[in-house]
Design an enzyme around this catalytic site. Sequence first.
Site, PDB file in Angstrom:
ATOM      1  N   VAL A  82       1.025  -1.482   0.065  1.00 26.61           N
ATOM      2  CA  VAL A  82      -0.397   0.290  -0.126  1.00 26.61           C
ATOM      3  C   VAL A  82       0.467   1.167   0.322  1.00 26.61           C
ATOM      4  O   VAL A  82       0.340   2.686  -0.257  1.00 26.61           O
ATOM      5  CB  VAL A  82      -0.849   0.100   1.121  1.00 26.61           C
ATOM      6  CG1 VAL A  82      -2.515  -1.345   0.966  1.00 26.61           C
ATOM      7  CG2 VAL A  82       0.032   0.352   1.730  1.00 26.61           C
ATOM      8  N   ASN A 124      -1.943   7.231   1.321  1.00 29.78           N
ATOM      9  CA  ASN A 124      -2.873   6.677  -0.193  1.00 29.78           C
ATOM     10  C   ASN A 124      -3.801   6.107   0.460  1.00 29.78           C
ATOM     11  O   ASN A 124      -5.018   6.084  -0.767  1.00 29.78           O
ATOM     12  CB  ASN A 124      -1.933   5.328  -0.719  1.00 29.78           C
ATOM     13  CG  ASN A 124      -0.691   5.157  -1.621  1.00 29.78           C
ATOM     14  OD1 ASN A 124      -0.583   6.721  -2.347  1.00 29.78           O
ATOM     15  ND2 ASN A 124       0.209   4.801  -1.076  1.00 29.78           N
ATOM     16  N   TYR A 170       8.644   3.610  13.720  1.00 32.70           N
ATOM     17  CA  TYR A 170       6.985   2.597  14.403  1.00 32.70           C
ATOM     18  C   TYR A 170       7.029   3.985  14.736  1.00 32.70           C
ATOM     19  O   TYR A 170       5.543   4.377  14.688  1.00 32.70           O
ATOM     20  CB  TYR A 170       7.157   1.666  15.040  1.00 32.70           C
ATOM     21  CG  TYR A 170       6.405   1.422  15.178  1.00 32.70           C
ATOM     22  CD1 TYR A 170       5.487   0.643  14.315  1.00 32.70           C
ATOM     23  CD2 TYR A 170       4.879   1.218  16.717  1.00 32.70           C
ATOM     24  CE1 TYR A 170       4.181  -0.209  14.491  1.00 32.70           C
ATOM     25  CE2 TYR A 170       4.077   0.743  17.135  1.00 32.70           C
ATOM     26  CZ  TYR A 170       3.438  -0.541  15.176  1.00 32.70           C
ATOM     27  OH  TYR A 170       1.996  -0.178  16.267  1.00 32.70           O
ATOM     28  N   LYS A 174       3.478   6.214  12.964  1.00 34.08           N
ATOM     29  CA  LYS A 174       2.124   6.360  13.083  1.00 34.08           C
ATOM     30  C   LYS A 174       1.761   7.666  14.055  1.00 34.08           C
ATOM     31  O   LYS A 174       0.716   7.803  13.131  1.00 34.08           O
ATOM     32  CB  LYS A 174       2.222   5.416  14.524  1.00 34.08           C
ATOM     33  CG  LYS A 174       2.361   4.010  13.834  1.00 34.08           C
ATOM     34  CD  LYS A 174       0.894   3.081  13.625  1.00 34.08           C
ATOM     35  CE  LYS A 174       0.767   1.911  12.646  1.00 34.08           C
ATOM     36  NZ  LYS A 174       0.064   1.353  11.801  1.00 34.08           N
ATOM     37  N   THR A 200      -1.975  -6.127  22.340  1.00 32.32           N
ATOM     38  CA  THR A 200      -2.909  -7.170  22.372  1.00 32.32           C
ATOM     39  C   THR A 200      -2.200  -8.498  21.982  1.00 32.32           C
ATOM     40  O   THR A 200      -1.037  -8.631  21.767  1.00 32.32           O
ATOM     41  CB  THR A 200      -3.878  -6.441  21.524  1.00 32.32           C
ATOM     42  OG1 THR A 200      -4.014  -5.271  21.208  1.00 32.32           O
ATOM     43  CG2 THR A 200      -4.940  -7.325  20.865  1.00 32.32           C
TER      44      THR A 200
END
Length: 336
Positions: A82, A124, A170, A174, A200
């Site tokens: 992507v 995108n 990272y 973000k 998680t």
Amino acid sequence: MSAAANCGTLRAASLLLILRDGIDPMRVLITGAAGFLGSHLCDRFLAEGHDVIGMDNLITGNTDNIAHLAGNRAFRFVHHDVTNYIYVEGPLDVVLHFASPASPIDYLNFPIQTLKVGSLGTHNTLGVAKAKGARFLLASTSEIYGDPLIHPQREDYPGNVNTIGPRGVYDEAKRFAEAITMAYHRTHGVDTRIARIFNTYGPRMRLDDGRVVPNFVGQALRGERLTVYGDGSQTRSFCYVSDLIEGLYRLLMADFDQPVNIGNPSEMSILQFAELVNRLTDNPAGVIFKEDLRIQGDPQTRQPDITRANRVLNWEPRVDLPAGLEMTIEYFKDRV
Ligand code: UDP
């Protein structure tokens, strides 16, 4: 309000009606669909009767996670990166942007891809959402708070991030992703959601992704000592995957454009966590304390304040850690 923003708001309102009434199936694009969370999201949207296009470049995702969807006429997989232009034929109602390496080892192995998918990939996917008039949900992260100086972390805390540290690729990707999401919302009226996802765990994590849950469970099932980094006093709060997916689904449905923490506030030290894993697996080997290269910048505490999720989404986690770990251990038993 600009015409574009007005149009976006109208579309959002009508989409919400459709969602609430559960009348029309939606057409949903999920990026990172072969990953841990992406694959569970595919299952959830298909179970709700929607059509899903799953996209992944498979650098950290694995088609095993979506193999059970082969032959499902409501699901289509597209092998695509992507960070390059995304072409989707036909209408789309929802775009969920979950593509990204997400474990510290993965984003240290793929630092530039991590920066690109958070920046170019978010650009995108927002472009697709804008062109299709689709609602957009960004998978953001507790890492945007860095090594936090307030505890627990509330959404209005701006964070304490080292731009040039090992986790910067990272964290900053973000943070940029959140910024461009809000820019598309304000400038183009795209109907956006931002989920800040805390640690998680559950089935479909990669055994070798380096995160503490697969590491410890894998080591315990092999009868090895669990590798506790540092002195193990750093804390985390672990959320079982089904709770997280429920929170994400509710956030998508809700009429709320500000970031929302989604995670389990039940916090413990990594050493306590290791002891729990050893107990649940009957592993007598104990732990070994290790220095880890990543330790520099390893957040010392992490716990979500979920007051907002509770108020706006009427959501809180339901699966406690021993129960979630039992299900996770069962999954890993066949894979060690
Ligand atoms: N950790 C550990 N042993 C391992 C893997 C991780 O002690 O084998 C620690 C790590 O230093 C961190 C915590 O467990 O403090 C959670 O690490 P993880 O990689 O799961 O994700 P993070 O929350 O740091 O993004």
